[in-house]
Scaffold this motif. Structure first.
Motif, PDB file in Angstrom:
ATOM      1  N   MET A  16       0.848  -1.197   0.000  1.00  0.00           N
ATOM      2  CA  MET A  16       0.000   0.000   0.000  1.00  0.00           C
ATOM      3  C   MET A  16       0.881   1.243   0.000  1.00  0.00           C
ATOM      4  O   MET A  16       2.018   1.206   0.448  1.00  0.00           O
ATOM      5  N   MET A  19      -0.727   8.245  -0.274  1.00  0.00           N
ATOM      6  CA  MET A  19      -0.734   9.236  -1.340  1.00  0.00           C
ATOM      7  C   MET A  19      -0.782  10.658  -0.780  1.00  0.00           C
ATOM      8  O   MET A  19      -0.309  11.591  -1.395  1.00  0.00           O
ATOM      9  N   VAL A  27      -4.838   9.588   2.670  1.00  0.00           N
ATOM     10  CA  VAL A  27      -5.334   8.847   1.511  1.00  0.00           C
ATOM     11  C   VAL A  27      -4.334   7.726   1.219  1.00  0.00           C
ATOM     12  O   VAL A  27      -3.144   7.981   1.057  1.00  0.00           O
ATOM     13  N   ARG A  29      -3.578   4.224  -1.174  1.00  0.00           N
ATOM     14  CA  ARG A  29      -3.913   3.443  -2.378  1.00  0.00           C
ATOM     15  C   ARG A  29      -3.277   2.068  -2.233  1.00  0.00           C
ATOM     16  O   ARG A  29      -2.127   1.944  -1.796  1.00  0.00           O
ATOM     17  N   TRP A  30      -4.031   1.066  -2.607  1.00  0.00           N
ATOM     18  CA  TRP A  30      -3.549  -0.314  -2.564  1.00  0.00           C
ATOM     19  C   TRP A  30      -4.037  -1.025  -3.808  1.00  0.00           C
ATOM     20  O   TRP A  30      -5.214  -0.965  -4.145  1.00  0.00           O
ATOM     21  N   ASP A  31      -3.136  -1.649  -4.509  1.00  0.00           N
ATOM     22  CA  ASP A  31      -3.508  -2.454  -5.669  1.00  0.00           C
ATOM     23  C   ASP A  31      -3.764  -3.874  -5.179  1.00  0.00           C
ATOM     24  O   ASP A  31      -2.836  -4.669  -4.996  1.00  0.00           O
ATOM     25  N   PRO A  90      -7.301  -1.481  -8.053  1.00  0.00           N
ATOM     26  CA  PRO A  90      -6.970  -0.372  -7.156  1.00  0.00           C
ATOM     27  C   PRO A  90      -8.051  -0.125  -6.105  1.00  0.00           C
ATOM     28  O   PRO A  90      -9.242  -0.143  -6.416  1.00  0.00           O
ATOM     29  N   VAL A  92      -8.794   2.634  -2.927  1.00  0.00           N
ATOM     30  CA  VAL A  92      -8.376   3.892  -2.315  1.00  0.00           C
ATOM     31  C   VAL A  92      -9.199   4.086  -1.045  1.00  0.00           C
ATOM     32  O   VAL A  92     -10.418   3.972  -1.059  1.00  0.00           O
TER      33      VAL A  92
END
Length: 96
Positions: A16, A19, A27, A29-31, A90, A92
């Motif tokens: 993760m 951002m 915030v 983000r994790w794919d 993705p 978020v």
């Protein structure tokens, strides 16, 4: 949005990325990779514990951003209600 370096090991472990963090906001983000889930008749679903980890990290990052140098923050209780399945791709999370 510029990437903020995250020193927390869990972020590096699962991939993760913070951002944005500051002024009571975070915030993340994790794919979400298929390996973090399980197959169902409707397709791959990401494990709820993994999603909860991302949510907890966003909330914690927001809390840490407003603490003084002598204060600490830990999650004492976490309750998550899922409204729909999380699929690979993705994700978020916004913590405030």
């Amino acid at each position: 949005m510029p990437l903020v370096t995250d020193p927390v090991h869990i972020g590096a472990t699962i991939g993760m990325h913070v951002m944005e963090r500051g002024d009571g906001r975070c915030v993340i983000r994790w794919d979400a990779q298929p390996e973090y889930g399980f197959p169902t008749a409707s397709g791959q679903i990401i494990h709820g514990g993994m999603v909860s980890t991302i949510l907890d990290s966003a909330m914690g990052g927001a809390a840490w951003s407003v603490l003084t140098g002598s204060e600490v923050f830990l999650t004492a209780d976490l309750r998550v209600e899922f409204y729909r399945a999380t699929r690979p791709g993705p994700v978020v999370a916004l913590g405030t």
